[in-house]
Design a protein around this motif. Sequence first.
Motif, PDB file in Angstrom:
ATOM      1  N   ALA A  10     -15.890  17.925  -3.274  1.00 21.39           N
ATOM      2  CA  ALA A  10     -14.456  18.217  -3.393  1.00 21.39           C
ATOM      3  C   ALA A  10     -13.654  17.011  -2.910  1.00 21.39           C
ATOM      4  O   ALA A  10     -13.846  16.540  -1.786  1.00 21.39           O
ATOM      5  N   PRO A  11     -12.733  16.483  -3.723  1.00 26.17           N
ATOM      6  CA  PRO A  11     -11.997  15.279  -3.336  1.00 26.17           C
ATOM      7  C   PRO A  11     -10.879  15.579  -2.335  1.00 26.17           C
ATOM      8  O   PRO A  11     -10.250  16.633  -2.375  1.00 26.17           O
ATOM      9  N   LEU A  12     -10.646  14.631  -1.437  1.00 23.25           N
ATOM     10  CA  LEU A  12      -9.518  14.705  -0.521  1.00 23.25           C
ATOM     11  C   LEU A  12      -8.269  14.171  -1.212  1.00 23.25           C
ATOM     12  O   LEU A  12      -8.355  13.272  -2.054  1.00 23.25           O
ATOM     13  N   ALA A  13      -7.114  14.690  -0.845  1.00 23.45           N
ATOM     14  CA  ALA A  13      -5.836  14.166  -1.344  1.00 23.45           C
ATOM     15  C   ALA A  13      -5.465  12.935  -0.527  1.00 23.45           C
ATOM     16  O   ALA A  13      -4.467  12.901   0.193  1.00 23.45           O
ATOM     17  N   SER A  14      -6.307  11.905  -0.646  1.00 24.33           N
ATOM     18  CA  SER A  14      -6.180  10.734   0.212  1.00 24.33           C
ATOM     19  C   SER A  14      -6.847   9.544  -0.451  1.00 24.33           C
ATOM     20  O   SER A  14      -7.882   9.680  -1.102  1.00 24.33           O
ATOM     21  N   THR A  15      -6.255   8.384  -0.268  1.00 21.35           N
ATOM     22  CA  THR A  15      -6.950   7.145  -0.578  1.00 21.35           C
ATOM     23  C   THR A  15      -7.742   6.703   0.644  1.00 21.35           C
ATOM     24  O   THR A  15      -7.579   7.251   1.747  1.00 21.35           O
ATOM     25  N   GLY A  71       0.932   0.958  10.600  1.00 25.17           N
ATOM     26  CA  GLY A  71       0.393   1.684   9.460  1.00 25.17           C
ATOM     27  C   GLY A  71       0.842   3.121   9.434  1.00 25.17           C
ATOM     28  O   GLY A  71       1.592   3.582  10.293  1.00 25.17           O
ATOM     29  N   GLY A  72       0.363   3.836   8.414  1.00 27.66           N
ATOM     30  CA  GLY A  72       0.739   5.230   8.286  1.00 27.66           C
ATOM     31  C   GLY A  72       0.323   5.803   6.951  1.00 27.66           C
ATOM     32  O   GLY A  72      -0.612   5.314   6.304  1.00 27.66           O
ATOM     33  N   VAL A  73       1.053   6.828   6.511  1.00 33.08           N
ATOM     34  CA  VAL A  73       0.611   7.661   5.384  1.00 33.08           C
ATOM     35  C   VAL A  73       1.762   7.930   4.423  1.00 33.08           C
ATOM     36  O   VAL A  73       2.938   7.875   4.788  1.00 33.08           O
ATOM     37  N   ASN A  74       1.386   8.277   3.193  1.00 31.76           N
ATOM     38  CA  ASN A  74       2.340   8.505   2.113  1.00 31.76           C
ATOM     39  C   ASN A  74       2.078   9.862   1.460  1.00 31.76           C
ATOM     40  O   ASN A  74       0.988  10.422   1.579  1.00 31.76           O
ATOM     41  N   ASP A  75       3.084  10.361   0.731  1.00 33.73           N
ATOM     42  CA  ASP A  75       2.931  11.615  -0.005  1.00 33.73           C
ATOM     43  C   ASP A  75       2.454  11.335  -1.425  1.00 33.73           C
ATOM     44  O   ASP A  75       1.809  10.318  -1.692  1.00 33.73           O
ATOM     45  N   ALA A 114       0.200   3.901  -2.507  1.00 35.71           N
ATOM     46  CA  ALA A 114      -0.257   4.677  -3.661  1.00 35.71           C
ATOM     47  C   ALA A 114       0.087   6.147  -3.473  1.00 35.71           C
ATOM     48  O   ALA A 114       0.354   6.609  -2.352  1.00 35.71           O
ATOM     49  N   PRO A 115       0.078   6.934  -4.550  1.00 36.17           N
ATOM     50  CA  PRO A 115       0.176   8.390  -4.382  1.00 36.17           C
ATOM     51  C   PRO A 115      -0.972   8.889  -3.490  1.00 36.17           C
ATOM     52  O   PRO A 115      -2.141   8.615  -3.762  1.00 36.17           O
ATOM     53  N   GLY A 116      -0.609   9.571  -2.422  1.00 32.49           N
ATOM     54  CA  GLY A 116      -1.619   9.999  -1.451  1.00 32.49           C
ATOM     55  C   GLY A 116      -2.202   8.857  -0.664  1.00 32.49           C
ATOM     56  O   GLY A 116      -3.306   8.971  -0.128  1.00 32.49           O
ATOM     57  N   GLY A 117      -1.483   7.738  -0.577  1.00 31.39           N
ATOM     58  CA  GLY A 117      -2.017   6.525   0.020  1.00 31.39           C
ATOM     59  C   GLY A 117      -1.576   6.279   1.448  1.00 31.39           C
ATOM     60  O   GLY A 117      -0.994   7.138   2.114  1.00 31.39           O
ATOM     61  N   GLY A 118      -1.841   5.063   1.889  1.00 34.80           N
ATOM     62  CA  GLY A 118      -1.500   4.678   3.248  1.00 34.80           C
ATOM     63  C   GLY A 118      -1.853   3.232   3.502  1.00 34.80           C
ATOM     64  O   GLY A 118      -2.212   2.486   2.577  1.00 34.80           O
TER      65      GLY A 118
END
Length: 696
Positions: free
Chosen positions: A545-550, A621-625, A683-687
């Motif tokens: 199952a893939p994570l919603a994450s890069t 650094g951090g995270v994106n939606d 990226a979408p779901g990136g960071g």
Amino acid sequence: MKPFGLMAAASLALATFVPTVPALAQVGTPSAVPAKSVTATSPDGSLVLTVAIDNDSRPVWSLSRKGKLLIAPSKLGFILTDGLNLVRGFTILGSQTASADSTWEQPWGERRFVRDHHNEVLVRLQQSPQQGGRLMNIRFRLFDDGIGFRYEMPQQSGLKTMHIADETTEFSIAPKGTAWWIPGGEWNRYEQVYQKTPIDAVSTAHTPITMRLDDGTHLAFHEAALVDYSGYWFKRADGQLFRTTLSPGSGGARVVRDLPFDTPWRTIRIADSAAGLVENDLELNLNEPNKLGDVSWVHPVRYIGIWWGMIRGDWTWAEGPRHGATTARTKQYMDFAAAHGFRGVLVEGWNRGWNGDWFGHGDEFSFTQATPDFDLDAVTKYGAKKGVHLIGHHETGGNIANYERHLEEAMALYQQHGVEVVKTGYVADGGGIIADSDRAGDPAGPLRMEWHDGQRQVEHHLAVVEAAARHHIAIDAHEPVKDTGLRRTYPNWVSREGARGMEYNAWGAFANGPDHEPTLVYTRMLSGPMDFTPGVLSLEGADHAPLASTLAKQLGLYLAIYSPIEMAADFIENLKAHPREMAFIEHVPTDWAESHLIAGEVGDYAIFARKDRNSEEWFVGGVNDASARDLTLTFDFLPAGKRYRMSVWKDGAGATYLTDARHRIAYDTVTIAKGDTYPLWLAPGGGAAMRLVPVD
């Protein structure tokens, strides 16, 4: 990793206050004649509080900011189960004012020094003789970036014990706006997906609940210093009028307290921007100073664990051919930890009691007896030779009665084996805590069920923290009561879960969603550290199952979701397969001198700059939606006259959480100085993650 050792025991006992402006003692005196209203302002004058008695003789409060009404007149008081309510018939006897401006030092945290600058007013109220003549005080503290208030019930004749059915504390929010929230009082505690709705579409929410008003003002409602009291849910009554509603108890009263006592603080963070909410120490400042003395035995730590395999279903907590917690596997994980600079290895399922149906009752858990294939003495001695400590685990199945019977000997056993941190667990549905029961010895004995955030469970968590402190052990609570800043008073309460964590990603594709973590930053994380367990570099849960994450987002989580204990959650085989990413995880600190949100909006994205407490290095650094975005980061936070070699881990071209392109990552190395900028594509779901090492 260095121990704290920042202060002497005597200094810590006094919370090491460093005045920046001499604190003022009481500067007001009780008025001789009952007043119709009392006003107070924040130090910069932007917040104006009014406390008054309305036409129905009820105490009400209101708040304005920069000349605009923020909280319209809102009621105060209590409903009791055994007498006349403390709601009507009040007059204001008088008020007392004070101010303070001091700076105190955290033994660990997002920042080393915290400023406490506030004005205070204590409003003294009394009911009419027909209503019982009872006394009730309310203390308000106004900061430039928020407000807190609490009830203080003084000792008085005719009222020895209060049996509280609920509070009538109201928040009538005047302007329109948007709210980010999770439902309160549901079966899955705080482990919900955050909703974004108009304020007047909220039903009953857990706190913190975050709002952005139409004029751009940001609010976050929460509480501080939750001790011997029920946590409250934020319940909409009508329109934008909200009331506190206390978490239920097994008896008729939700809270029972002998007088005198103080309630927790009801708090509102207030800011012009998302960064103003995040860089805000309101709840910490409303907690009591450190009560434990010298806490140099508490260590910020990076750790790995025998955990993800059970969460995914590859291994089991229960004994058998797929048992995860074996001596051999623990030694293997300790070898990896030593090679990569991790101080701890979490081992779940090492103890007896997992074989039956433990979910929600936990009668059979032992906290001192190991399974036949796990040698506690052998693994802790093995780790000690390598500088690696076992992180202990106490799952209760929600049976706190069973746990409390064995708590002292369990903590003593862990101390004997060099355990520094214990992860506790309370897996049970909703109000499923077994609080008082003889069932461990008598299956027909009495059974009492409590809510996870009711008064009895609040008392329990503090008893665990105090017991752990006696044995120089820190606590990381899962399925906890919400964080309310008590880490200041009890610095061994290092982290909690208290939200929907990484484990949900093991149970379904995109289970948390790409905007989950960027929302946590501005909601759950306003309450305190979270053991989110990042570092799933394979980006896969069960059945692929893939994570919603890069891949870059997994690194950015170490900067976005703060905790002084940080896990690399994946299997060690998957961590070994990503040596360049491990180069970041091995070096990212878990204790900071400074922290700044340098770019971000609620629910969208969050980029932090944090300075290591034990070196001159910075990390960014951090995270994106789900929306790709281009940013230009400005490095104004760096000290003048220094250059840094900045190593960058960022989303590769075309990366997206939606496809296998989630694994695309790019690397960069540049020299950076104060005032420089750096373009960053998320990226979408990136960071992204960056390490800045001084070069001159």
